[in-house]
Design a protein around this motif. Sequence first.
Motif, PDB file in Angstrom:
ATOM      1  N   ALA A 261       1.497   4.728  10.605  1.00 18.52           N
ATOM      2  CA  ALA A 261       0.750   5.709   9.447  1.00 18.52           C
ATOM      3  C   ALA A 261       1.961   5.689   8.569  1.00 18.52           C
ATOM      4  O   ALA A 261       1.568   4.764   7.210  1.00 18.52           O
ATOM      5  N   ALA A 262       2.552   4.632   8.446  1.00 18.52           N
ATOM      6  CA  ALA A 262       4.601   4.947   7.189  1.00 18.52           C
ATOM      7  C   ALA A 262       4.522   3.159   7.026  1.00 18.52           C
ATOM      8  O   ALA A 262       3.818   3.041   6.400  1.00 18.52           O
ATOM      9  N   LEU A 263       3.817   2.782   8.067  1.00 19.24           N
ATOM     10  CA  LEU A 263       3.647   1.214   8.051  1.00 19.24           C
ATOM     11  C   LEU A 263       2.617   0.941   7.288  1.00 19.24           C
ATOM     12  O   LEU A 263       2.589  -0.151   6.099  1.00 19.24           O
TER      13      LEU A 263
ATOM     14  N   VAL B   7       0.094  -0.374   1.395  1.00 16.12           N
ATOM     15  CA  VAL B   7      -0.819  -0.317   0.597  1.00 16.12           C
ATOM     16  C   VAL B   7      -0.141  -0.532  -0.695  1.00 16.12           C
ATOM     17  O   VAL B   7      -1.266  -0.922  -1.944  1.00 16.12           O
ATOM     18  N   ASP B   8       0.544   0.277  -1.073  1.00 13.85           N
ATOM     19  CA  ASP B   8       1.162   0.357  -2.120  1.00 13.85           C
ATOM     20  C   ASP B   8       1.634  -1.014  -2.815  1.00 13.85           C
ATOM     21  O   ASP B   8       1.516  -1.581  -4.045  1.00 13.85           O
TER      22      ASP B   8
ATOM     23  N   THR C 129      -6.161   8.223   3.571  1.00 12.25           N
ATOM     24  CA  THR C 129      -6.840   8.422   5.110  1.00 12.25           C
ATOM     25  C   THR C 129      -4.999   7.741   6.091  1.00 12.25           C
ATOM     26  O   THR C 129      -4.562   8.927   7.027  1.00 12.25           O
ATOM     27  N   ALA C 130      -4.084   7.430   5.480  1.00 10.06           N
ATOM     28  CA  ALA C 130      -2.661   7.123   5.768  1.00 10.06           C
ATOM     29  C   ALA C 130      -2.483   8.231   5.374  1.00 10.06           C
ATOM     30  O   ALA C 130      -1.625   8.602   6.571  1.00 10.06           O
ATOM     31  N   ASP C 131      -2.214   9.060   4.836  1.00  7.35           N
ATOM     32  CA  ASP C 131      -1.676  10.151   3.625  1.00  7.35           C
ATOM     33  C   ASP C 131      -2.330  10.868   5.352  1.00  7.35           C
ATOM     34  O   ASP C 131      -1.117  11.603   5.460  1.00  7.35           O
ATOM     35  N   GLY C 132      -3.384  11.123   5.004  1.00 12.16           N
ATOM     36  CA  GLY C 132      -3.994  12.420   6.259  1.00 12.16           C
ATOM     37  C   GLY C 132      -3.788  11.766   7.300  1.00 12.16           C
ATOM     38  O   GLY C 132      -2.732  13.023   8.145  1.00 12.16           O
ATOM     39  N   LEU C 133      -3.251  11.303   7.991  1.00 12.90           N
ATOM     40  CA  LEU C 133      -3.298  10.971   9.076  1.00 12.90           C
ATOM     41  C   LEU C 133      -1.870  11.180   9.176  1.00 12.90           C
ATOM     42  O   LEU C 133      -1.227  11.088  10.846  1.00 12.90           O
TER      43      LEU C 133
END
Length: 247
Positions: free
Chosen positions: A48-50, A55-56, A199-203
């Motif tokens: 998730a961190a990756l 994404v940014d 989605t990544a932040d929520g995960l």
Amino acid sequence: MNASSSPGSPLLVVGLLAVAGAVVAGLVLVQRVGTTYADGLDVAADSAALATDSVDPLASMTDNLVTFADAAETGIADARVVLASAQVSIDELGVSAETSLAETTEGVASLAERLAGVVESIERIIPGDRESVAEDLRQVADGLEPVPADLRALGAQLQETAGEIEGVDPTLAELGTSVAALGDDLASFAPALDQLQVTADGLARRIDDAGDRVETDLWLARLVVVLLGMIIAVALILADRRARVRP
């Protein structure tokens, strides 16, 4: 009564030992499952961190590419306008060189030749030794003689160049269309990146919450295993006592 109790005690010991072994095995299994689950959460957190970190830059690169595509599309459109104007100017210059300039030069050469004849007639009337202007005029006429042909050749080359420039326009138009389509595709990709970020932040948040609950869940699982063992042990003891009091 004593006869019935003697065979029950060894069975009770065996049963209690089996329950104790099952409890120990259950606790070990809970620990192993908990460790595996914690490792899985760590891997998921890293993923998730990756994803969040990726994404940014990807979103920034997409925005830059969209901006570049827009600028390229505008530049191609401007280039087409400039080339179209240059094509018209070069073609007109070629036509002028092939016709007007060549004819004008021929006229000037012919005029110089006629003037040379007139001046020569005048010089015959006027006595004296002096440089002949008529000869100079004939030299000018002779020098201009090949110029019309050169101008016509230059005009033909300019018109050919204008035709080549005109042939570039469809290629530029196709390139502009491709760049515009690329810009549209990249622009439509931006919302997907935003959704991926959400989605990544929520995960990541859910993984953090699950990580906070792991230790508590492990202790609850251990407690359940111990309680089940105690219940089974109590049941065995009660069954043994009932067997002892049986007549």
